[in-house]
Structure formats: structure tokens, C-alpha cells
Design an enzyme around this catalytic site. Structure first.
Site, PDB file in Angstrom:
ATOM      1  NE  ARG A 172      48.282 -20.933  26.786  1.00  0.00           N
ATOM      2  CZ  ARG A 172      47.640 -19.911  26.183  1.00  0.00           C
ATOM      3  NH1 ARG A 172      48.413 -18.550  26.095  1.00  0.00           N
ATOM      4  NH2 ARG A 172      46.590 -19.962  25.749  1.00  0.00           N
ATOM      5  NE  ARG A 176      46.127 -10.627  23.897  1.00  0.00           N
ATOM      6  CZ  ARG A 176      44.829 -10.539  23.666  1.00  0.00           C
ATOM      7  NH1 ARG A 176      44.244  -9.215  23.486  1.00  0.00           N
ATOM      8  NH2 ARG A 176      43.871 -11.555  23.930  1.00  0.00           N
ATOM      9  NE  ARG A 249      36.453 -21.963  44.740  1.00  0.00           N
ATOM     10  CZ  ARG A 249      36.378 -21.604  45.904  1.00  0.00           C
ATOM     11  NH1 ARG A 249      36.143 -22.173  46.936  1.00  0.00           N
ATOM     12  NH2 ARG A 249      36.488 -20.214  46.161  1.00  0.00           N
ATOM     13  NE  ARG A 280      33.164 -12.329  36.490  1.00  0.00           N
ATOM     14  CZ  ARG A 280      33.105 -12.862  35.136  1.00  0.00           C
ATOM     15  NH1 ARG A 280      34.034 -12.415  34.375  1.00  0.00           N
ATOM     16  NH2 ARG A 280      32.377 -13.955  34.937  1.00  0.00           N
ATOM     17  CD  GLU A 300      30.663 -13.125  38.329  1.00  0.00           C
ATOM     18  OE1 GLU A 300      31.683 -13.999  38.393  1.00  0.00           O
ATOM     19  OE2 GLU A 300      30.200 -12.864  37.201  1.00  0.00           O
ATOM     20  CE1 TYR A 348      34.154 -22.870  32.895  1.00  0.00           C
ATOM     21  CE2 TYR A 348      35.628 -22.451  31.120  1.00  0.00           C
ATOM     22  CZ  TYR A 348      34.688 -22.195  32.026  1.00  0.00           C
ATOM     23  OH  TYR A 348      34.386 -20.831  31.845  1.00  0.00           O
ATOM     24  CG  ASP A 350      35.081 -20.971  27.102  1.00  0.00           C
ATOM     25  OD1 ASP A 350      34.575 -20.935  28.058  1.00  0.00           O
ATOM     26  OD2 ASP A 350      36.097 -20.978  26.486  1.00  0.00           O
TER      27      ASP A 350
END
Length: 370
Positions: A172, A176, A249, A280, A300, A348, A350
Site C-alpha cells: 500500500r 493523506r 541490501r 537522500r 546515502e 526488519y 524499527d
């Protein structure tokens, strides 16, 4: 007699939370790390009073109040809100995709106009069953948003053409229809004042620490040093790559100090063109509202990962997940080893999730000690 109750392999967040909690119960922990510093990928290096996120931007965000309260024991957090800017050629757009993005891109002002514009683009394409990431993204956001803000960035991130990437990578794409640049939806968000390294230092008080130490060499020389091992290194490496090498990666950082007060006006600017080689630029001082006369930026560059290089992001496709699952089953059978963290579980995570999982592992371990 074992010298330690726990040998903790890796001084990152998972290992530090575990060490912190178990030393409180009177257990002796030895924490080792192959790097020359603690704190793993959340390590901050102080350059001219600026806390530089050495391994990429780390913005703490969570909706779990227990985790938020936990981490606030170790530092005071500021009220930094992650509001990245995307640069496509000389056009600047707010992220996440919101009314600021759409008003600039489509020259419209209301949510109804934005919806209609995006819907018209989607319908014009007529994609019913997306066969790859490009078709999946186009069917979710239309051509304008995809071509300017997704395509080039994603291709750099993965080192592949979007047509070669599987559709499931983008399940998805949140749109917003409000004027809100806050990237995360989480209730709590901020950056620790003074950087992340200080948090891990406090967590590791009471533990012995050995840096520049390779676990596999250390284990050969000290096979009986601890009753149990907490392992946060690479899962496949522990089992000598028995089922093959799991893929990652990687990211390469180019960091430089600039003799100016302010380089880009924002902590995070994404470069979404394929032709710009980096994804970025991070300007670290903006995380803590710095007023230093100089600034430090990091570019990066995503890169292919090869064994021996620094692994960053697990490549969670079907092939790797199948192999990882075999390793996890082996890990479950290891009675004196606890596997944890991003590398130890090949997931992965956070930061808040790492803490959440580590605290659950601690509770389970305390239960085993009773």
C-alpha cells in the site's frame, strides 16, 4: 564455574536492553562487539557538537507507551517530528504524500480535487492485476506521483528496475488527504537529546564490555566463559551458512563537514531521480535543532551486499524467508543461545520493536530462572 551468566554478542539495542535488565536481577553480563564502539547502528559520533547518526538517520517513534516510558529513563527526548522533503529535479515535495504534495503537483486546493485527479490517472491506466512493483504503484497512486516520487528512489534503493521487482514490496502507499507532513502516525516521536550512544552507555552500566572482538574467534578461545549466549549477529553465519547465505541490501555513507550554518533546511531530503546516485541527504544538526556555525551532511548510497560487508536491510522475499525459516528452526533448538535483533532473527525491526521484543525475551528469561 562459568565466569558470566550471559555472553552478549553485539552491543546494539537488543543486546543493551537485555544486559540492562538482567544486570538488575544480579546476573553478570559480558558484552562483546566486533566494532570499535557500542550502540550498533544507532551509534552517534559527535562532530563539532553535532550528533552525527553514523549509520543513517534514526528517528525514534512508537505507539507503545510502555516502550516510550522505558526509553525515556535513559534520555530526555525532544519533540522532533520527521517531515522529509522529496526533491525531483528542482521541484520540492512534502512527504508523506499529503495535500501539500498534491496541491503542488496538481495545482489543486481541496481533497476532493486531489482524489479526483489521482483516481482519473489510475483509471486511465486500467491495471487490474499488477504483475510487478511498477504496475502495483501505478494502480495505487497514478502516474504523476509514481514517476516523480517513487520510481527513481525505489530503483536506487533496490538496485533494480521497478518492472523487475515483485508487486508485494509495495502493498500500500498511504495517501493523506490532509495538510500534514508528519511522516509517522505514531503517538510518540522524538530524538534523544545528546544522541543515542549515551542511552546505550547507560544501559550497559554494570556489564563488562569488550570491543574490537570477533565472536567466533572469542568463542574458540573462551568456550566456557558464560552459561548462556545472547546472539545478535547474522543468523546464517552462526550456523556456518548451512542452508546458504541470506541476502541484504547495504548502504554506503559519505559524510562531510561544511563551513556553513545550514545546508538544506531540513534533516532529511530524499532525491527521487534515478540519475542522482544517492537516495537522500541527512543534515544531522536539524534532528536536535542545532545552532552550530558549521553543519554535517551524509549522502546515502544504497548498494548491493556481499558477504563480509555491513548488512543493513534483510531482503524479505519468498526465497530468503524460506531459508531464514530453516535457520530459525535450528535456532529454536539451541538451548543455551538466545537469538535476537535484526540480524539474529533476519527481520526488519524499527527501534521500538527491538526494545519491545528484547523486553519480552527478558521476561521469558526471568521466568526460566525461577
Amino acid at each position: 564455574m562459568k565466569k558470566y551468566d550471559y555472553l552478549i554478542v553485539g552491543a546494539g539495542l537488543f543486546g543493551a536492553v537485555f544486559a540492562c535488565e538482567m544486570t538488575k536481577t544480579g546476573k553478570k553480563c559480558l558484552v562483546i562487539d566486533k566494532r570499535d564502539h557500542i550502540a550498533g547502528n544507532i551509534y552517534c559520533e559527535n562532530i563539532e557538537g553535532i550528533n552525527v547518526h553514523k549509520y543513517g538517520a534514526h528517528i525514534f517513534h512508537t505507539s507503545n507507551k510502555e516502550v516510550w516510558d522505558y526509553v525515556n529513563q535513559f534520555a530526555e527526548f525532544n519533540n522532533y517530528i520527521n517531515s522529509p522533503v522529496a526533491r525531483y529535479k528542482d521541484e520540492l515535495y512534502n512527504l508523506p504524500f499529503n495535500m501539500n504534495t498534491f496541491s503542488k503537483m496538481f495545482h489543486i486546493v481541496t481533497p476532493a480535487e486531489a482524489r479526483a485527479k489521482i483516481q482519473a490517472e489510475i483509471e486511465e491506466l486500467g491495471i487490474t492485476e499488477p504483475k510487478n512493483l511498477e504496475e502495483q504503484a501505478l494502480s495505487l497512486v497514478g502516474r504523476s506521483v509514481y514517476e516523480k516520487l517513487i520510481k527513481g528512489y525505489t530503483e536506487k534503493q533496490w538496485g533494480r528496475d521497478c518492472k523487475e521487482l515483485p508487486a508485494f514490496i509495495i502493498k500500500r502507499l498511504p495517501l493523506r488527504f490532509i495538510y500534514d507532513n508528519n511522516y509517522f502516525n505514531d503517538r510518540f516521536q522524538g530524538i534523544p537529546m545528546g544522541g543515542y550512544t549515551a542511552i546505550v552507555e547507560k544501559m550497559l552500566e554494570g556489564s563488562d564490555i569488550l570491543l574490537n572482538t570477533d565472536y567466533y574467534e572469542f568463542r574458540k578461545e573462551n568456550p566456557d566463559i558464560a552459561a548462556k549466549t545472547v546472539y545478535t549477529g547474522m543468523l546464517d553465519q552462526y550456523f556456518d551458512y548451512k542452508y546458504g547465505v541470506l541476502e541484504y541490501r547495504s548502504v554506503r555513507f559519505e559524510t562531510e563537514k561544511l563551513d556553513m550554518e545550514n545546508y538544506q533546511g531540513n534533516a532529511v531530503v530524499n532525491y527521487t531521480e534515478r540519475e542522482v546516485p544517492y537516495t537522500r541527504i541527512i543534515e544531522h544538526k536539524h534532528f536536535e535543532y542545532g545552532t552550530q556555525p558549521v553543519t554535517v551532511i551524509s549522502r546515502e548510497y544504497p548498494s548491493e551486499w556481499k558477504l563480509g560487508e555491513e548488512p543493513y536491510y534483510p531482503v524479505n522475499n519468498d526465497k530468503n524467508e524460506e531459508v531464514a525459516q530453516k535457520y530459525r528452526e535450528l535456532a529454536d533448538k539451541e538451548e543455551t543461545v538466545i537469538f535476537g535483533g535484526r540480524l539474529g532473527e533476519y527481520r526488519y525491526y524499527d527501534m521500538d520493536k527491538v526494545i519491545e521484543v528484547a523486553l519480552k525475551v527478558v521476561e521469558r528469561e526471568k521466568g526460566n530462572l525461577k
